[in-house]
Design an enzyme around this catalytic site. Structure first.
Site, mmCIF file in Angstrom:
data_model
loop_
_atom_site.group_PDB
_atom_site.id
_atom_site.type_symbol
_atom_site.label_atom_id
_atom_site.label_comp_id
_atom_site.label_asym_id
_atom_site.label_seq_id
_atom_site.Cartn_x
_atom_site.Cartn_y
_atom_site.Cartn_z
ATOM 1 N N ASP A 181 7.004 43.182 21.815
ATOM 2 C CA ASP A 181 5.861 43.641 21.126
ATOM 3 C C ASP A 181 4.560 43.295 21.877
ATOM 4 O O ASP A 181 3.936 42.248 21.485
ATOM 5 C CB ASP A 181 5.852 43.435 19.612
ATOM 6 C CG ASP A 181 4.733 43.911 18.888
ATOM 7 O OD1 ASP A 181 4.044 44.958 19.255
ATOM 8 O OD2 ASP A 181 4.253 43.337 17.836
ATOM 9 N N GLU A 213 -4.800 45.676 19.857
ATOM 10 C CA GLU A 213 -3.822 46.385 18.783
ATOM 11 C C GLU A 213 -3.326 45.132 17.755
ATOM 12 O O GLU A 213 -3.596 45.657 16.561
ATOM 13 C CB GLU A 213 -2.582 46.934 19.399
ATOM 14 C CG GLU A 213 -1.658 47.870 18.478
ATOM 15 C CD GLU A 213 -0.692 46.920 17.425
ATOM 16 O OE1 GLU A 213 -0.199 47.591 16.828
ATOM 17 O OE2 GLU A 213 -0.360 45.929 17.942
ATOM 18 N N GLU A 214 -3.119 43.850 18.101
ATOM 19 C CA GLU A 214 -2.749 42.979 17.364
ATOM 20 C C GLU A 214 -3.850 42.637 16.367
ATOM 21 O O GLU A 214 -3.617 41.715 15.378
ATOM 22 C CB GLU A 214 -2.042 41.759 18.030
ATOM 23 C CG GLU A 214 -0.883 42.099 18.869
ATOM 24 C CD GLU A 214 0.224 42.513 18.215
ATOM 25 O OE1 GLU A 214 0.139 42.492 16.663
ATOM 26 O OE2 GLU A 214 1.440 43.020 18.563
ATOM 27 N N ASP A 236 5.727 51.594 20.596
ATOM 28 C CA ASP A 236 5.430 50.211 20.188
ATOM 29 C C ASP A 236 6.765 49.630 19.447
ATOM 30 O O ASP A 236 7.736 50.162 19.188
ATOM 31 C CB ASP A 236 4.441 50.175 19.061
ATOM 32 C CG ASP A 236 3.535 48.870 18.742
ATOM 33 O OD1 ASP A 236 4.237 47.825 19.450
ATOM 34 O OD2 ASP A 236 2.738 48.860 18.271
ATOM 35 N N HIS A 319 6.858 38.382 17.161
ATOM 36 C CA HIS A 319 5.645 37.477 16.949
ATOM 37 C C HIS A 319 6.223 35.838 17.038
ATOM 38 O O HIS A 319 5.517 35.329 16.052
ATOM 39 C CB HIS A 319 4.842 37.959 15.628
ATOM 40 C CG HIS A 319 4.118 39.403 15.676
ATOM 41 N ND1 HIS A 319 3.008 39.483 14.987
ATOM 42 C CD2 HIS A 319 4.262 40.277 16.414
ATOM 43 C CE1 HIS A 319 2.672 40.619 15.334
ATOM 44 N NE2 HIS A 319 3.330 41.144 16.290
#
Length: 355
Positions: A181, A213-214, A236, A319
């Site tokens: 990601d 984006e995060e 994504d 993540h």
């Protein structure tokens, strides 16, 4: 290069929100021979333009995002350790005892680990370990004190990014790596451009990657406003939940049909197009209802409304330092994206936008 070699190269690059330069330069080098022009938005998003010779061709935007989750130094303690703020979503339970790299303003790369309290120091204290806040976790580069850390170029605002090696699983079906990601999306757009390099399209393709984006889908607001596409396709990666007793996102079950997330609901005509395209081309798909968002959630609200969707795959334990994802899922997603782009023309775009 094999697919695994490409994945290894792109996932081991380190680039977090606000520090996307390593990925942007990598994408620029790979994209330049495959597009007519390269353009940037004001925040640093990069997009290649593949022009159509068709008059008044629809504008189709395909966008990954460059940033992976990381941290930023918020304070330097007198003992030479650091405290941070997160760049993106982190579960504190996956942070301790891991390796990171800190990047100074001059570009020096400093090895860092996260410290955890050893059980020895808990004995006899009657203390019960609790989950720490991200801001309380110790980041330690082995400096003697604050002055030494400063001498090596460590300052507030430096970014800290996971450091891992990408490896293949024993059965050869899956990859273990950080940052799928969204290095998944970055590799997807490069492979799509390579596939399309000698093909003429009845649409103008705007293809590249957003920044930040995060930390709130920020880059997509800017790039969609700049390029004004008729349709927007985010590319994504989302969390798999199959090892937690849930069938919403299963490894090896194909690309995701993301019907809903808290910031985006797939429009009916887009849904019909995606379902018909998958079925007629034998693409393996799985329905996905998400608790998180993608750049499609920002893009679809720009320019009076842009029909949008996400072409995604899932990965376990995203993540974190070690996610697991399927090579076959990637292949299904790549075939799907190729088919989607090749099936878009003025009539198809008009049907998707017709209400």
């Amino acid at each position: 290069m094999t697919l695994f070699d490409k994945i290894k190269e792109i996932t081991e690059l380190q680039a977090t929100s606000g520090f996307e330069t390593p990925m942007r330069e990598y994408l620029k080098e790979k994209m330049a021979p495959l597009v007519d022009d390269i353009e940037y938005d004001g925040l640093g998003g990069i997009f290649g333009i593949k022009k159509s010779k068709t008059e008044n061709a629809p504008r189709i935007m395909v966008a990954a995002h460059m940033d992976e989750v990381g941290f930023m130094v918020s304070s330097i303690k007198e003992d030479g350790t650091f405290r941070v703020v997160p760049l993106g979503g982190w579960n504190p339970l996956v942070m301790s005892g891991q390796r990171f790299s800190l990047f100074t303003q001059k570009g020096d790369k400093i090895p860092v680990i996260t410290g955890g309290l050893p059980p020895h120091l808990l004995r006899g204290t009657n203390a019960t370990p609790s989950i720490p806040a991200v801001e309380d976790i110790i980041f330690d580069a082995g400096f003697t004190d604050k002055h030494e850390a400063l001498d090596y170029g460590v300052n507030q605002g430096n970014v800290i990014i996971p450091e891992t090696e990408t490896i293949l699983s024993a059965n050869g079906k899956n990859v273990i790596a950080k940052a799928w990601d969204n290095r998944y999306g970055c590799l997807m757009i490069l492979e799509l451009l390579e596939y399309l390099k000698d093909k003429a399209l009845p649409v103008t393709l705007i293809i590249g990657a957003n920044v930040q984006e995060e930390v709130g889908l920020r880059g997509a607001h800017v790039s969609t406003t700049k390029f004004k596409p008729d349709l927007f396709f985010a590319v994504d990666c989302s969390p798999a939940s199959d090892t937690f007793g849930n069938t919403n996102g299963e490894l090896g079950q194909g690309t995701l049909l993301r019907f809903y997330d808290p910031g985006h609901i797939m429009l009916p005509n887009m849904k019909s197009f995606l379902l018909d395209t998958a079925q007629s081309n034998a693409i393996q798909t799985q329905a996905y209802i998400s608790k998180g968002g993608t750049d499609a959630g920002a893009a679809h609200l720009q320019n009076h409304g842009v029909p949008s969707t996400t072409i995604g795959v899932c990965a376990r334990y995203i993540h974190s330092h070690q996610a697991i994802f399927s090579l076959e899922d990637y292949n299904q997603a790549q075939n799907y994206l190729r088919t989607i782009v090749e099936n878009l023309d003025s009539n198809t775009v008009a049907q998707i936008k017709n209400y």
